[in-house]
Design a protein around this motif. Sequence first.
Motif, mmCIF file in Angstrom:
data_model
loop_
_atom_site.group_PDB
_atom_site.id
_atom_site.type_symbol
_atom_site.label_atom_id
_atom_site.label_comp_id
_atom_site.label_asym_id
_atom_site.label_seq_id
_atom_site.Cartn_x
_atom_site.Cartn_y
_atom_site.Cartn_z
ATOM 1 N N VAL A 30 0.854 -1.177 0.000
ATOM 2 C CA VAL A 30 0.000 0.000 0.000
ATOM 3 C C VAL A 30 0.900 1.240 0.000
ATOM 4 C CG1 VAL A 30 -0.208 0.126 2.519
ATOM 5 C CG2 VAL A 30 -2.025 1.059 1.098
ATOM 6 N N ALA A 31 0.441 2.284 -0.678
ATOM 7 C CA ALA A 31 1.184 3.547 -0.704
ATOM 8 C C ALA A 31 0.782 4.393 0.496
ATOM 9 C CB ALA A 31 0.893 4.297 -1.998
ATOM 10 N N VAL A 32 1.761 5.090 1.068
ATOM 11 C CA VAL A 32 1.489 5.978 2.201
ATOM 12 C C VAL A 32 2.066 7.361 1.900
ATOM 13 C CG1 VAL A 32 1.422 4.100 3.897
ATOM 14 C CG2 VAL A 32 3.576 5.278 3.455
ATOM 15 N N SER A 33 1.519 8.362 2.577
ATOM 16 C CA SER A 33 1.993 9.740 2.399
ATOM 17 C C SER A 33 3.353 9.917 3.071
ATOM 18 C CB SER A 33 0.983 10.710 3.017
ATOM 19 O OG SER A 33 1.064 10.653 4.427
ATOM 20 N N PRO A 34 4.077 10.993 2.753
ATOM 21 C CA PRO A 34 5.369 11.241 3.412
ATOM 22 C C PRO A 34 5.243 11.348 4.946
ATOM 23 C CG PRO A 34 5.201 12.576 1.437
ATOM 24 C CD PRO A 34 3.852 11.933 1.642
ATOM 25 N N SER A 35 4.176 11.985 5.424
ATOM 26 C CA SER A 35 3.990 12.094 6.881
ATOM 27 C C SER A 35 3.746 10.726 7.500
ATOM 28 C CB SER A 35 2.802 13.007 7.201
ATOM 29 O OG SER A 35 3.048 14.306 6.751
ATOM 30 N N GLU A 36 2.919 9.927 6.835
ATOM 31 C CA GLU A 36 2.650 8.579 7.339
ATOM 32 C C GLU A 36 3.916 7.731 7.305
ATOM 33 O OE1 GLU A 36 -2.031 8.465 5.881
ATOM 34 O OE2 GLU A 36 -0.472 7.617 4.599
#
Length: 177
Positions: A98-104
């Motif tokens: 799964v792709a996550v945001s930079p903050s995540e």
Amino acid sequence: MTVEMQQFSLKRDVNILRWPAESDRRELCRAHGLLRLLVVERDHEPPICADIREDWIRMPATNRDFQARIAALRARGGGGTRPQLDQDGILRHGRRSVAVSPSEARLLQLLIKRFGRIAAREELRAHLSEDGREASRNALDLHIKRIRRRLRPLGLTIRTAWGRGYVLDIDDRDPTH
């Protein structure tokens, strides 16, 4: 690997343990979230295995049955491996991703480092902070909520350790594991 794990020569793959003779090693494996196959000794009752990372077999058993139990443990327990996060923000666990945001991703780096153990709230907030600005408690809570949704398809969960922080772990309730 911790000193206790080295002392007992535990593996990240499936640990084969005699039951009940190696019950201390069973508890150590459980504490570290490791996969374990208990070989029940003659004239002993098998244990109750409520953890997806544990199974038992009574000998004598065929090699085929033994290998099938090991394969089932690997499939249910995510292979006994911790999730991996690459530089592009793709979180992988087993065959899923799964792709996550930079903050995540910044939060997940610490959670993965502490896989199965508590990551302190304050330390997570520090990972979330940018440009010298401290992240609020609400910002952390919101990010954890979003990450939990993203983790569900991977068979992972984030548990709350009230008053202390969060624990990234395998979701025992996931029927696919």
